[in-house]
Design an enzyme around this catalytic site. Structure first.
Site, PDB file in Angstrom:
ATOM      1  N   GLY A  40      27.146 -11.715  11.587  1.00  0.00           N
ATOM      2  CA  GLY A  40      27.588 -13.102  11.722  1.00  0.00           C
ATOM      3  C   GLY A  40      27.732 -13.752  10.345  1.00  0.00           C
ATOM      4  CG  ASP A 157      20.231 -15.856  13.546  1.00  0.00           C
ATOM      5  OD1 ASP A 157      20.570 -14.737  13.969  1.00  0.00           O
ATOM      6  OD2 ASP A 157      20.884 -16.899  13.763  1.00  0.00           O
ATOM      7  NE  ARG A 201      21.561 -11.799  16.478  1.00  0.00           N
ATOM      8  CZ  ARG A 201      22.768 -11.449  16.927  1.00  0.00           C
ATOM      9  NH1 ARG A 201      22.885 -10.956  18.131  1.00  0.00           N
ATOM     10  NH2 ARG A 201      23.837 -11.584  16.171  1.00  0.00           N
TER      11      ARG A 201
HETATM   12  O1  F6P Z   1      23.236 -13.953  13.912  1.00  0.00           O
HETATM   13  C1  F6P Z   1      23.945 -15.140  13.725  1.00  0.00           C
HETATM   14  C2  F6P Z   1      24.421 -15.670  15.061  1.00  0.00           C
HETATM   15  O2  F6P Z   1      25.086 -16.882  14.850  1.00  0.00           O
HETATM   16  C3  F6P Z   1      23.313 -15.878  16.075  1.00  0.00           C
HETATM   17  O3  F6P Z   1      22.583 -17.066  15.844  1.00  0.00           O
HETATM   18  C4  F6P Z   1      24.120 -15.907  17.345  1.00  0.00           C
HETATM   19  O4  F6P Z   1      23.349 -15.602  18.483  1.00  0.00           O
HETATM   20  C5  F6P Z   1      25.148 -14.802  17.086  1.00  0.00           C
HETATM   21  O5  F6P Z   1      25.317 -14.743  15.671  1.00  0.00           O
HETATM   22  C6  F6P Z   1      26.486 -15.044  17.734  1.00  0.00           C
HETATM   23  O6  F6P Z   1      27.238 -13.873  17.503  1.00  0.00           O
HETATM   24  P1  F6P Z   1      28.852 -13.893  17.593  1.00  0.00           P
HETATM   25  O7  F6P Z   1      29.353 -14.591  16.381  1.00  0.00           O
HETATM   26  O8  F6P Z   1      29.215 -12.451  17.629  1.00  0.00           O
HETATM   27  O9  F6P Z   1      29.190 -14.651  18.849  1.00  0.00           O
END
Ligand code: F6P
Length: 353
Positions: A40, A157, A201
């Site tokens: 992310g 996170d 997360r």
């Molecule tokens: O790890 C960073 C994060 O923003 C988490 O807080 C969140 O759950 C996840 O990535 C979301 O993932 P994606 O961008 O794949 O939807």
């Protein structure tokens, strides 16, 4: 006096460069360092890219940007960079190298293809900027190929063991705090209860810090599940003390209810006076210009990552502990779990009286 100080500093920089030029080349096998962002994205990733590239240039090393994370490593999407490649990005959210979550890199065949790309391009070391998933991939790759890898923790996170702060966490918490302030305006105008879901997360660091900063009446985090009844009791108490609107910050990994919408329904069913709404902040938390703290953190960690690579301290993650840059073995960083700040948890309980 002032010119004396400038001369002294200049002399020091000149000595460092002479050492780099005449001594490191003998000892320093590192001529080319590849860097990538993975997982992310987070505000401050560009500041860390900038820092790694300029630290490489300073130490007469060629920085090689890899596009789209580990997928780009597998496909050999490399581009040599220089000090000017990273101009004007320190204040930009996102990552100019793009990012991705690579399923193929989870397979040995994918990692072998990546290693072939690395060797074909005479890369001597790899700096990976991301979260725990990024470090896990980097560690396996490093062990399989006996290849130098250094990790820079960048995720909103803040759930990486070995550092008090990951790049992006401070920026994300400020974004969330500003959103909560805006929601509070409308909540108090309508005497409403708002459930505000935030990212993180499986960690509650964003929720806990922004709940305190935003003056939330309740903060629900995965690290502690006090149950729905306690939530009802707490909201009843708030109402009794004359609070006409409330904010409940809910970490996306929280397990008190099935999800934030279920929480709203449950509360409306058990507290008929409450008119509740839900605000899911989502990916806006990942964007925006990085804060001063994140830019400085990213700049410090980028330099440390390059210099650790040069001095053969690879296999580590660079991180911040007591405001000092320290190294944590990647093996520990990927296995370790970050603990919730109990003292801050106590503060949040007292503040919501
Ligand atoms: O790890 C960073 C994060 O923003 C988490 O807080 C969140 O759950 C996840 O990535 C979301 O993932 P994606 O961008 O794949 O939807």
């Amino acid at each position: 006096m002032f010119s004396f100080l400038i001369k002294k500093r200049f002399k020091k920089m000149l000595i460092i460069k002479l050492i780099d030029y005449y001594i490191y080349p003998v000892k320093n096998q590192i001529k080319k360092i590849a860097l990538l962002t993975s997982g992310g994205d987070a505000p401050g990733m560009n500041a860390s890219i900038r820092s790694v590239v300029r630290a490489c240039v300073f130490h007469n090393i060629v920085p090689v940007g890899v596009y789209k994370g580990y997928d780009g490593l597998i496909k050999g999407r490399f581009e040599e960079m220089n000090a000017r490649s990273v101009k004007g990005i320190i204040n930009k959210g996102g990552t100019i190298l793009k990012t991705a979550r690579s399923e193929k890199f989870k397979l040995k065949t994918g990692r072998d293809e990546a290693y072939n790309s690395i060797k074909k391009n005479n890369i001597d070391g790899l700096i990976v900027i991301g979260g725990d998933g990024t470090f896990t991939g980097g560690l396996i790759f490093s062990e399989e190929n006996n290849f130098p890898v250094i990790g820079i923790p960048a995720t909103i996170d803040n759930d990486i063991f070995g550092t008090s702060h990951t790049i992006g966490f401070d920026s994300a918490t400020n974004t969330v705090m500003n959103a909560i302030d805006k929601i509070r305006d409308t909540a108090s105008s309508h005497n409403r209860l708002f459930f505000v879901e935030v990212m993180g997360r499986d960690a509650g660091h964003i929720a806990l810090n922004t709940g305190v900063a935003g003056g939330a009446e309740e903060i629900l985090i995965p690290e502690e599940n006090l149950g729905l009844d306690r939530l009802i009791q707490s909201l009843k108490r708030s109402e009794k003390t004359g609070k006409s609107s409330s904010i409940v910050v809910v970490a996306e990994g929280d397990k008190t209810g099935e999800n934030v919408f279920h929480l709203k329904e449950y509360v409306e069913k058990h507290l008929s006076d409450y008119d509740a709404r839900v605000a899911v902040l989502g990916h806006m938390q990942r964007g925006g210009t990085p804060t001063c703290f994140d830019r400085v953190l990213a700049s410090r960690l980028g330099v440390s990552a390059v210099e650790s690579m040069i001095s053969k301290k690879d296999g580590n993650m660079v991180g911040l502990q007591n405001n000092k840059v320290v190294l944590t073995p990647l093996k520990k960083a990927v296995k370790g779990v970050t603990k919730i700040n109990k003292e801050l948890l106590k503060v949040s309980d007292i503040m919501s009286i």
